[in-house]
Design an enzyme around this catalytic site. Structure first.
Site, mmCIF file in Angstrom:
data_model
loop_
_atom_site.group_PDB
_atom_site.id
_atom_site.type_symbol
_atom_site.label_atom_id
_atom_site.label_comp_id
_atom_site.label_asym_id
_atom_site.label_seq_id
_atom_site.Cartn_x
_atom_site.Cartn_y
_atom_site.Cartn_z
ATOM 1 N N HIS A 45 -4.822 -1.563 -5.612
ATOM 2 C CA HIS A 45 -3.985 -0.484 -6.139
ATOM 3 C C HIS A 45 -4.893 0.680 -6.537
ATOM 4 C CE1 HIS A 45 -0.415 -3.342 -7.190
ATOM 5 N NE2 HIS A 45 -0.789 -3.407 -5.934
ATOM 6 N N ASP A 52 0.811 -1.228 0.000
ATOM 7 C CA ASP A 52 0.000 0.000 0.000
ATOM 8 C C ASP A 52 0.839 1.270 0.000
ATOM 9 O OD1 ASP A 52 -2.207 -1.668 0.094
ATOM 10 O OD2 ASP A 52 -2.287 -1.627 2.279
ATOM 11 N N PRO A 72 -8.634 -1.091 9.062
ATOM 12 C CA PRO A 72 -7.767 0.045 9.402
ATOM 13 C C PRO A 72 -6.318 -0.406 9.299
ATOM 14 C CG PRO A 72 -9.254 -0.498 11.238
ATOM 15 C CD PRO A 72 -9.477 -1.521 10.179
ATOM 16 N N GLY A 124 1.518 2.965 -2.641
ATOM 17 C CA GLY A 124 1.076 3.857 -3.719
ATOM 18 C C GLY A 124 1.594 3.379 -5.072
ATOM 19 N N GLY A 136 0.070 1.617 -7.388
ATOM 20 C CA GLY A 136 -0.893 1.835 -8.462
ATOM 21 C C GLY A 136 -0.819 3.269 -8.959
HETATM 22 P P1 GDP Z 1 -0.781 0.365 -3.558
HETATM 23 O O1 GDP Z 1 -1.427 -0.883 -3.091
HETATM 24 O O2 GDP Z 1 0.690 0.377 -3.331
HETATM 25 O O3 GDP Z 1 -1.128 0.739 -4.965
HETATM 26 O O4 GDP Z 1 -1.361 1.540 -2.629
HETATM 27 P P2 GDP Z 1 -2.902 1.709 -2.150
HETATM 28 O O5 GDP Z 1 -3.695 2.207 -3.283
HETATM 29 O O6 GDP Z 1 -3.373 0.505 -1.437
HETATM 30 O O7 GDP Z 1 -2.729 2.798 -1.019
HETATM 31 C C1 GDP Z 1 -2.237 4.071 -1.292
HETATM 32 C C2 GDP Z 1 -3.305 5.101 -0.901
HETATM 33 O O8 GDP Z 1 -2.720 6.386 -0.857
HETATM 34 C C3 GDP Z 1 -4.418 5.208 -1.907
HETATM 35 O O9 GDP Z 1 -5.594 5.576 -1.222
HETATM 36 C C4 GDP Z 1 -3.969 6.342 -2.819
HETATM 37 O O10 GDP Z 1 -5.037 7.021 -3.471
HETATM 38 C C5 GDP Z 1 -3.293 7.251 -1.832
HETATM 39 N N1 GDP Z 1 -2.180 8.045 -2.336
HETATM 40 C C6 GDP Z 1 -1.179 7.668 -3.172
HETATM 41 N N2 GDP Z 1 -0.259 8.647 -3.280
HETATM 42 C C7 GDP Z 1 -0.693 9.649 -2.486
HETATM 43 C C8 GDP Z 1 -0.161 10.924 -2.128
HETATM 44 O O11 GDP Z 1 0.922 11.331 -2.548
HETATM 45 N N3 GDP Z 1 -0.890 11.669 -1.241
HETATM 46 C C9 GDP Z 1 -2.076 11.261 -0.734
HETATM 47 N N4 GDP Z 1 -2.687 12.056 0.134
HETATM 48 N N5 GDP Z 1 -2.598 10.071 -1.042
HETATM 49 C C10 GDP Z 1 -1.916 9.278 -1.893
HETATM 50 P P1 IMO Z 2 -1.064 -4.168 -2.267
HETATM 51 O O1 IMO Z 2 -0.615 -4.749 -3.582
HETATM 52 C C1 IMO Z 2 -1.173 -4.591 2.035
HETATM 53 C C2 IMO Z 2 -1.106 -8.692 3.569
HETATM 54 C C3 IMO Z 2 -2.287 -9.222 4.354
HETATM 55 C C4 IMO Z 2 -1.581 -10.246 5.250
HETATM 56 C C5 IMO Z 2 -0.514 -10.819 4.325
HETATM 57 C C6 IMO Z 2 -0.903 -12.112 3.630
HETATM 58 O O2 IMO Z 2 -2.306 -3.372 -2.369
HETATM 59 O O3 IMO Z 2 0.068 -3.458 -1.607
HETATM 60 P P2 IMO Z 2 -2.516 -12.701 1.604
HETATM 61 O O4 IMO Z 2 -3.971 -12.406 1.401
HETATM 62 O O5 IMO Z 2 -1.611 -12.141 0.560
HETATM 63 O O6 IMO Z 2 -2.247 -14.161 1.862
HETATM 64 O O7 IMO Z 2 -2.152 -11.961 2.999
HETATM 65 O O8 IMO Z 2 -0.250 -9.805 3.358
HETATM 66 N N1 IMO Z 2 -1.448 -8.158 2.234
HETATM 67 C C7 IMO Z 2 -1.417 -6.856 1.914
HETATM 68 N N2 IMO Z 2 -1.174 -5.774 2.679
HETATM 69 N N3 IMO Z 2 -1.357 -4.444 0.715
HETATM 70 C C8 IMO Z 2 -1.555 -5.519 -0.079
HETATM 71 O O9 IMO Z 2 -1.524 -5.446 -1.411
HETATM 72 C C9 IMO Z 2 -1.648 -6.799 0.525
HETATM 73 N N4 IMO Z 2 -1.830 -8.059 0.059
HETATM 74 C C10 IMO Z 2 -1.707 -8.874 1.112
HETATM 75 O O10 IMO Z 2 -2.895 -8.184 5.097
HETATM 76 O O11 IMO Z 2 -0.923 -9.584 6.291
HETATM 77 MG MG MG Z 3 -2.903 -1.516 -1.796
#
Ligand code: GDP
Ligand code: IMO
Ligand code: MG
Length: 422
Positions: free
Chosen positions: A41, A13, A302, A15, A17
């Site tokens: 993402h 997570d 969360p 960022g 995507g």
């Molecule tokens: P990923 O799984 O690595 O693609 O990341 P996620 O999408 O799960 O989590 C990143 C979160 O941060 C998302 O809600 C994005 O929209 C948000 N996000 C990404 N870059 C920024 C940033 O520079 N500032 C803010 N405020 N939000 C961001």
């Molecule tokens: P992105 O690509 C954050 C975490 C789960 C758990 C562990 C194993 O959006 O960053 P799984 O379902 O893969 O067997 O879970 O990995 N987890 C993630 N945490 N972002 C993700 O994906 C995750 N994908 C799995 O919370 O701890």
């Molecule tokens: Mg993510």
């Protein structure tokens, strides 16, 4: 033209995507190389806000070929749902393909993920319950069924029967109801009808793009701290999010990789269980969660929040061979008077270490912090390095130093445009 891997440097997570969507504006191909719909993402651009699970984040550029690569595990139902959602927003998915060698996540994998987690009682991993672990376990056991098998019904029957028998043994052991072969086979035929035109052999597709000098992005899922080998085992996912796996999962030779961008959140977050040394349980943690909207994109859980962990980043930089950092969510730190950066871990005997040790040891470490001054000025509208607050620049420069890798991008908002390019 070049091949660039974009991978998570923390607990997921970060960022990824968002960064891939930005870079895909000028990419010929984006390949998801591992993971499945455990990914969430988030992409925010002129089409809207999307939480992509399987579809690569280059889908919004009609000139970009998007491939769900060989190293992934694909739940066809979830993919079809996602395709509909993306198309409903006016995005064409004609440019979306799936490797015929990608593994299928079957309904029994999802069931088993839930049943196995329940059986773990107090020591839960906190998986996303998407069936990822059981699907990769079947792959390793050479029992997996692949997307390409859908195109060969007799072969599929031969592969599916023993796989389902094995899964049913475990499901019934846990008190669940066995699945019927005929029902599952019918579902497979429905998936074939819906997906056959997207199932391709990745070798000619990727090889020809590579040989043709096309710009290829390899989109990682999760981050190194949850890597099957290098992460906080067993609190990890069942694949390798590190860049070393990217060419293999995508269908490229190792020397194809020209650049590796580590996506790094300006603080730390994690969803799921396992050690997280810089985790905050106070008002600062709450501030990060609320201001950063730190709730899981896939499960809505969360996210655990904490200070920036420079040890984890140094470890990620080394293992992934980062050539540049993409820092995200700097804007979330606006308004904090002080920021802490973890530079070392202290072991119970007082020894300081600068790498991530094995999980049983990591559980016992204490983070060693240095304190940096925050800034009040909002950064969201900043587009040039020089316009950032001085203290923000100092903080970022220190991150660069701890990683030993130059900054390449600083993101100051979720929207595509909110990016500072260095
Ligand atoms: P990923 O799984 O690595 O693609 O990341 P996620 O999408 O799960 O989590 C990143 C979160 O941060 C998302 O809600 C994005 O929209 C948000 N996000 C990404 N870059 C920024 C940033 O520079 N500032 C803010 N405020 N939000 C961001
Ligand atoms: P992105 O690509 C954050 C975490 C789960 C758990 C562990 C194993 O959006 O960053 P799984 O379902 O893969 O067997 O879970 O990995 N987890 C993630 N945490 N972002 C993700 O994906 C995750 N994908 C799995 O919370 O701890
Ligand atoms: Mg993510």
């Amino acid at each position: 033209m070049s091949v660039t891997a974009i991978v998570g440097a923390q607990w997921g997570d970060e960022g990824k995507g968002r960064v891939v969507d930005y870079l895909a504006q000028s990419a010929d191909m984006v390949i998801r190389f591992q993971g499945g719909d455990n990914a969430g993402h988030t992409v925010v651009n002129h089409f809207g806000t999307f939480k992509l699970h399987l579809v690569p984040s280059g889908i919004f550029n009609p000139n970009t070929v998007n491939l769900i690569g060989t190293g992934t595990v694909v739940n066809p139902d979830s993919l079809l749902e996602e395709i509909s959602a993306v198309e409903a927003a006016g995005v064409s998915t004609e440019n979306l393909f799936i490797s015929n060698r990608a593994q299928m996540v079957m309904p029994y994998h999802r069931m088993l993920d839930g049943l196995q987690e329940s059986a773990r009682a107090e020591k839960k991993i906190g998986t996303t319950k998407r069936g990822i672990g059981p699907a990769y376990a079947d792959k390793g056991a050479r029992r997996g069924v692949r997307l390409g098998d859908l195109l060969h019904p007799d072969w599929l029957k031969m592969r599916l029967r023993p796989a389902l028998e094995n899964a049913n043994r475990e499901i019934t052991h846990f008190g669940g109801d066995a699945l019927s072969f005929d029902d599952l086979f019918d579902r497979c035929m429905a998936w074939r009808d819906a997906l056959a035109h997207r199932i391709v052999d990745a070798v000619p597709l990727v090889r020809d793009a590579y040989r043709g000098g096309k710009a290829i992005l390899l989109e990682g899922q999760l981050g190194v701290m949850r890597d099957l080998d290098w992460g906080i085992y067993p609190y990890v996912t069942s694949s390798n999010p590190t860049a070393s796996f990217a060419p293999s999962g995508a269908g490229l030779p190792p020397q194809a990789i020209d650049r590796v961008f580590g996506v790094v959140k300006a603080y730390s977050t994690a969803v799921g269980a396992g050690p997280f040394p810089t985790e905050l349980f106070d008002a600062s943690g709450e501030f990060l969660r609320e201001k950063g909207n730190e709730y899981g994109a896939t499960t809505g859980r969360p996210r655990r929040c904490g200070w920036f962990d420079g040890v984890a980043i140094g470890f990620a930089a080394y293992l992934n061979g980062f050539t540049g950092l993409a820092i995200t969510k700097l804007d979330v730190l606006d308004g904090l008077s002080e920021l802490k950066l973890c530079t070392h871990y202290r072991l119970p005997d007082g020894t300081l270490i600068d790498y991530v040790p094995d999980t049983s040891i990591l559980e016992t470490v204490e983070p060693v912090y240095e304190t940096w001054q925050g800034w009040d000025e909002p950064t969201t509208n900043v587009r040039h390095w020089d316009d950032l607050p001085e203290n923000a620049k100092k903080y970022l420069k220190r991150i660069e130093e701890l990683a030993g890798v130059p900054l390449a991008f600083v993101s100051v908002g979720a929207e595509r445009e909110a990016m500072i390019v260095l």
